[in-house]
Enzyme design. Structure first.
Site, PDB file in Angstrom:
ATOM      1  N   ASN A   1      -8.964 -11.691   4.649  1.00  0.00           N
ATOM      2  CA  ASN A   1      -8.783 -10.364   4.052  1.00  0.00           C
ATOM      3  C   ASN A   1     -10.100  -9.932   3.404  1.00  0.00           C
ATOM      4  O   ASN A   1     -10.587 -10.596   2.473  1.00  0.00           O
ATOM      5  CB  ASN A   1      -7.659 -10.451   3.005  1.00  0.00           C
ATOM      6  CG  ASN A   1      -7.387  -9.111   2.369  1.00  0.00           C
ATOM      7  OD1 ASN A   1      -8.311  -8.399   1.998  1.00  0.00           O
ATOM      8  ND2 ASN A   1      -6.127  -8.772   2.215  1.00  0.00           N
TER       9      ASN A   1
ATOM     10  N   ASP B   1     -10.794  -6.907   1.967  1.00  0.00           N
ATOM     11  CA  ASP B   1     -10.703  -5.797   1.003  1.00  0.00           C
ATOM     12  C   ASP B   1     -11.712  -5.942  -0.137  1.00  0.00           C
ATOM     13  O   ASP B   1     -12.261  -4.960  -0.641  1.00  0.00           O
ATOM     14  CB  ASP B   1      -9.313  -5.745   0.354  1.00  0.00           C
ATOM     15  CG  ASP B   1      -8.213  -5.376   1.327  1.00  0.00           C
ATOM     16  OD1 ASP B   1      -8.527  -4.890   2.433  1.00  0.00           O
ATOM     17  OD2 ASP B   1      -7.039  -5.590   0.980  1.00  0.00           O
ATOM     18  N   HIS B   2     -11.917  -7.212  -0.543  1.00  0.00           N
ATOM     19  CA  HIS B   2     -12.758  -7.439  -1.724  1.00  0.00           C
ATOM     20  C   HIS B   2     -14.212  -7.052  -1.513  1.00  0.00           C
ATOM     21  O   HIS B   2     -14.937  -6.799  -2.477  1.00  0.00           O
ATOM     22  CB  HIS B   2     -12.662  -8.904  -2.162  1.00  0.00           C
ATOM     23  CG  HIS B   2     -11.266  -9.285  -2.544  1.00  0.00           C
ATOM     24  ND1 HIS B   2     -10.318  -9.613  -1.618  1.00  0.00           N
ATOM     25  CD2 HIS B   2     -10.661  -9.334  -3.741  1.00  0.00           C
ATOM     26  CE1 HIS B   2      -9.188  -9.876  -2.231  1.00  0.00           C
ATOM     27  NE2 HIS B   2      -9.360  -9.705  -3.521  1.00  0.00           N
TER      28      HIS B   2
ATOM     29  N   ARG C   1     -19.777   0.627  -7.286  1.00  0.00           N
ATOM     30  CA  ARG C   1     -20.955   1.487  -7.387  1.00  0.00           C
ATOM     31  C   ARG C   1     -20.799   2.801  -6.618  1.00  0.00           C
ATOM     32  O   ARG C   1     -21.672   3.643  -6.658  1.00  0.00           O
ATOM     33  CB  ARG C   1     -22.187   0.747  -6.845  1.00  0.00           C
ATOM     34  CG  ARG C   1     -22.821  -0.183  -7.832  1.00  0.00           C
ATOM     35  CD  ARG C   1     -23.522   0.605  -8.933  1.00  0.00           C
ATOM     36  NE  ARG C   1     -24.132  -0.287  -9.880  1.00  0.00           N
ATOM     37  CZ  ARG C   1     -25.398  -0.655  -9.850  1.00  0.00           C
ATOM     38  NH1 ARG C   1     -26.193  -0.223  -8.899  1.00  0.00           N
ATOM     39  NH2 ARG C   1     -25.867  -1.471 -10.754  1.00  0.00           N
TER      40      ARG C   1
ATOM     41  N   HIS D   1      -6.320  -3.704   3.899  1.00  0.00           N
ATOM     42  CA  HIS D   1      -5.186  -2.968   3.325  1.00  0.00           C
ATOM     43  C   HIS D   1      -5.646  -1.537   3.047  1.00  0.00           C
ATOM     44  O   HIS D   1      -6.519  -1.315   2.209  1.00  0.00           O
ATOM     45  CB  HIS D   1      -4.747  -3.668   2.034  1.00  0.00           C
ATOM     46  CG  HIS D   1      -3.522  -3.098   1.403  1.00  0.00           C
ATOM     47  ND1 HIS D   1      -2.919  -3.695   0.321  1.00  0.00           N
ATOM     48  CD2 HIS D   1      -2.764  -2.005   1.681  1.00  0.00           C
ATOM     49  CE1 HIS D   1      -1.859  -2.975  -0.037  1.00  0.00           C
ATOM     50  NE2 HIS D   1      -1.754  -1.939   0.767  1.00  0.00           N
TER      51      HIS D   1
ATOM     52  N   ARG E   1      -4.813   1.241   1.222  1.00  0.00           N
ATOM     53  CA  ARG E   1      -3.894   1.620   0.132  1.00  0.00           C
ATOM     54  C   ARG E   1      -3.806   3.129   0.021  1.00  0.00           C
ATOM     55  O   ARG E   1      -4.748   3.853   0.345  1.00  0.00           O
ATOM     56  CB  ARG E   1      -4.392   1.042  -1.204  1.00  0.00           C
ATOM     57  CG  ARG E   1      -4.295  -0.466  -1.293  1.00  0.00           C
ATOM     58  CD  ARG E   1      -4.628  -0.911  -2.713  1.00  0.00           C
ATOM     59  NE  ARG E   1      -3.553  -0.555  -3.618  1.00  0.00           N
ATOM     60  CZ  ARG E   1      -2.622  -1.413  -4.063  1.00  0.00           C
ATOM     61  NH1 ARG E   1      -2.658  -2.673  -3.712  1.00  0.00           N
ATOM     62  NH2 ARG E   1      -1.678  -1.005  -4.871  1.00  0.00           N
TER      63      ARG E   1
ATOM     64  N   ARG F   1      -8.309   2.642  -2.976  1.00  0.00           N
ATOM     65  CA  ARG F   1      -9.169   2.063  -4.027  1.00  0.00           C
ATOM     66  C   ARG F   1     -10.245   1.127  -3.459  1.00  0.00           C
ATOM     67  O   ARG F   1     -11.206   0.830  -4.134  1.00  0.00           O
ATOM     68  CB  ARG F   1      -8.337   1.346  -5.083  1.00  0.00           C
ATOM     69  CG  ARG F   1      -7.729   0.050  -4.635  1.00  0.00           C
ATOM     70  CD  ARG F   1      -7.158  -0.712  -5.809  1.00  0.00           C
ATOM     71  NE  ARG F   1      -5.966  -0.094  -6.332  1.00  0.00           N
ATOM     72  CZ  ARG F   1      -4.975  -0.787  -6.907  1.00  0.00           C
ATOM     73  NH1 ARG F   1      -5.073  -2.094  -7.031  1.00  0.00           N
ATOM     74  NH2 ARG F   1      -3.915  -0.184  -7.361  1.00  0.00           N
ATOM     75  N   HIS F   2     -10.042   0.625  -2.243  1.00  0.00           N
ATOM     76  CA  HIS F   2     -11.129  -0.187  -1.643  1.00  0.00           C
ATOM     77  C   HIS F   2     -11.401   0.243  -0.201  1.00  0.00           C
ATOM     78  O   HIS F   2     -12.385   0.921   0.059  1.00  0.00           O
ATOM     79  CB  HIS F   2     -10.876  -1.698  -1.797  1.00  0.00           C
ATOM     80  CG  HIS F   2      -9.459  -2.156  -1.641  1.00  0.00           C
ATOM     81  ND1 HIS F   2      -8.726  -1.916  -0.494  1.00  0.00           N
ATOM     82  CD2 HIS F   2      -8.650  -2.852  -2.482  1.00  0.00           C
ATOM     83  CE1 HIS F   2      -7.526  -2.464  -0.643  1.00  0.00           C
ATOM     84  NE2 HIS F   2      -7.432  -3.013  -1.839  1.00  0.00           N
TER      85      HIS F   2
ATOM     86  N   THR G   1      -2.917  -6.214  -7.568  1.00  0.00           N
ATOM     87  CA  THR G   1      -2.786  -6.639  -6.178  1.00  0.00           C
ATOM     88  C   THR G   1      -1.300  -6.619  -5.832  1.00  0.00           C
ATOM     89  O   THR G   1      -0.466  -6.431  -6.724  1.00  0.00           O
ATOM     90  CB  THR G   1      -3.404  -8.044  -5.973  1.00  0.00           C
ATOM     91  OG1 THR G   1      -3.253  -8.421  -4.592  1.00  0.00           O
ATOM     92  CG2 THR G   1      -2.740  -9.097  -6.837  1.00  0.00           C
TER      93      THR G   1
ATOM     94  N   GLY H   1      -2.709 -15.566  -2.833  1.00  0.00           N
ATOM     95  CA  GLY H   1      -3.058 -16.577  -3.839  1.00  0.00           C
ATOM     96  C   GLY H   1      -3.447 -17.922  -3.241  1.00  0.00           C
ATOM     97  O   GLY H   1      -3.620 -18.895  -3.984  1.00  0.00           O
TER      98      GLY H   1
ATOM     99  N   GLY I   1      -7.782 -13.913   1.134  1.00  0.00           N
ATOM    100  CA  GLY I   1      -8.869 -13.011   0.758  1.00  0.00           C
ATOM    101  C   GLY I   1      -9.649 -13.477  -0.446  1.00  0.00           C
ATOM    102  O   GLY I   1     -10.770 -13.983  -0.341  1.00  0.00           O
TER     103      GLY I   1
HETATM  104  N1  PXP Z   1      -1.342 -11.064   2.485  1.00  0.00           N
HETATM  105  C1  PXP Z   1      -0.977  -9.884   1.936  1.00  0.00           C
HETATM  106  C2  PXP Z   1       0.186  -9.156   2.534  1.00  0.00           C
HETATM  107  C3  PXP Z   1      -1.681  -9.328   0.844  1.00  0.00           C
HETATM  108  O1  PXP Z   1      -1.303  -8.155   0.306  1.00  0.00           O
HETATM  109  C4  PXP Z   1      -2.804 -10.033   0.345  1.00  0.00           C
HETATM  110  C5  PXP Z   1      -3.593  -9.458  -0.802  1.00  0.00           C
HETATM  111  O2  PXP Z   1      -4.180  -8.271  -0.443  1.00  0.00           O
HETATM  112  C6  PXP Z   1      -3.159 -11.245   0.958  1.00  0.00           C
HETATM  113  C7  PXP Z   1      -2.407 -11.749   2.007  1.00  0.00           C
HETATM  114  C8  PXP Z   1      -4.351 -12.042   0.500  1.00  0.00           C
HETATM  115  O3  PXP Z   1      -4.144 -12.469  -0.811  1.00  0.00           O
HETATM  116  P1  PXP Z   1      -5.338 -13.157  -1.607  1.00  0.00           P
HETATM  117  O4  PXP Z   1      -6.415 -12.141  -1.763  1.00  0.00           O
HETATM  118  O5  PXP Z   1      -4.710 -13.566  -2.893  1.00  0.00           O
HETATM  119  O6  PXP Z   1      -5.798 -14.332  -0.770  1.00  0.00           O
END
Ligand code: PXP
Length: 267
Positions: free
Chosen positions: A13, A15-16, A24, A49, A51, A55-56, A106, A221, A242
């Site tokens: 993932n 997104d981060h 920024r 994702h 959203r 937001r990202h 999240t 997580g 992620g």
């Molecule tokens: N799966 C889903 C459906 C999620 O929403 C997320 C978080 O965006 C993840 C997996 C990944 O979670 P993490 O960032 O805690 O590894």
């Protein structure tokens, strides 16, 4: 002789990466560059994702990632008609339907499959007619699996957040984990029991979903410490991870962080 265990795929993932860019509001770092590194390092899938509050990940990120990805793209989204219209046009390989709250940091829990039954049913129909696979992000309960099957989803993704939180409380040295234990007023033995129950719930629901013909993913997580008991569940064939990978990548580089997680995801 042991039977060959089914392979487990790693979805990263990213997104981060976009979270950092949005700090920024510029164009750096670009999630598209993360896609290339993850794919080269052995990731089997990219998860993003889109959203409602953007937001990202933005529409343009999703578009560029889906258009150029050499690996499968799993697009997480809310069961909102406007978002589903955009997702249908973007045409990812899979759409994972998740609950979304504006105020959350999240995704906090699985879909309310019973409460949103009709909306999910219509959403799955729309996605199916656009030839997009559908996954439902659900809490690990037999009821949620049965409903997902009845709704015609192809995949379920089991929410591993409760397991991950309990694991952190049990094994992490971080002060906030200990505050959580104090709040729950659990003894070490009770915490062990809860952790076993959380893992059993994931195991049992994964087996049940698999027996119904659903494909089973898991995520939320998961990290370098807690992932192995989840990898050991044969009926889970994909993990979406992620935060822990991107966090590690700050110190070791993204390629090495993905390779390290991919090594743990071997059977
Ligand atoms: N799966 C889903 C459906 C999620 O929403 C997320 C978080 O965006 C993840 C997996 C990944 O979670 P993490 O960032 O805690 O590894």
């Amino acid at each position: 002789m042991h039977a060959v265990k089914p392979k487990i795929d790693l979805g990263v993932n990213i997104d981060h990466i976009a979270v950092l860019r949005e700090a920024r509001k510029i164009n750096d770092p670009d999630p598209l560059m993360a896609l290339a590194v993850c794919a080269q390092a052995g990731a089997d899938q990219i998860t993003i994702h889109l959203r409602e509050d953007r937001r990202h990940i933005h529409d343009d990120d999703a578009h560029r990632i889906i258009a150029s990805s050499p690996i499968l793209v799993n697009l997480e989204c809310a069961i909102d008609p406007e978002i589903i219209r955009i997702v249908t046009a973007l045409h990812p390989h899979r759409a994972t339907l998740v609950p979304e709250k504006r105020a959350e940091v999240t995704t906090e829990g699985g879909l309310d499959v019973m409460g949103s039954y009709e909306t999910i049913l219509n959403t799955i129909k729309t996605l199916k007619s656009a030839e997009i696979e559908t996954s439902l992000f659900i809490d690990p309960t037999l009821e949620a699996v049965d409903l997902s099957h009845k709704l015609g989803a192809q995949w379920v993704e089991l929410h591993t957040g409760t397991y991950a939180n309990l694991y952190a409380m049990r094994y992490s040295a971080l002060p906030h984990s200990h505050h959580a234990i104090d709040e729950l007023r659990l003894t070490r033995h009770e915490l062990d029991e809860r952790l076993t129950q959380a893992l059993d719930a994931i195991k049992n629901t994964a087996e049940h979903a698999h027996s119904l013909g659903l494909k089973v993913a898991a995520g939320h997580g998961l990290n370098y410490q807690n992932v192995m008991p989840i990898v050991a569940i044969d009926t889970i064939t994909e993990l979406n991870i992620g935060q822990s990978i991107i966090a590690r990548s700050i110190f070791t580089g993204l390629s090495s962080a993905v390779k390290e997680m991919k090594n743990l995801c071997q059977r």
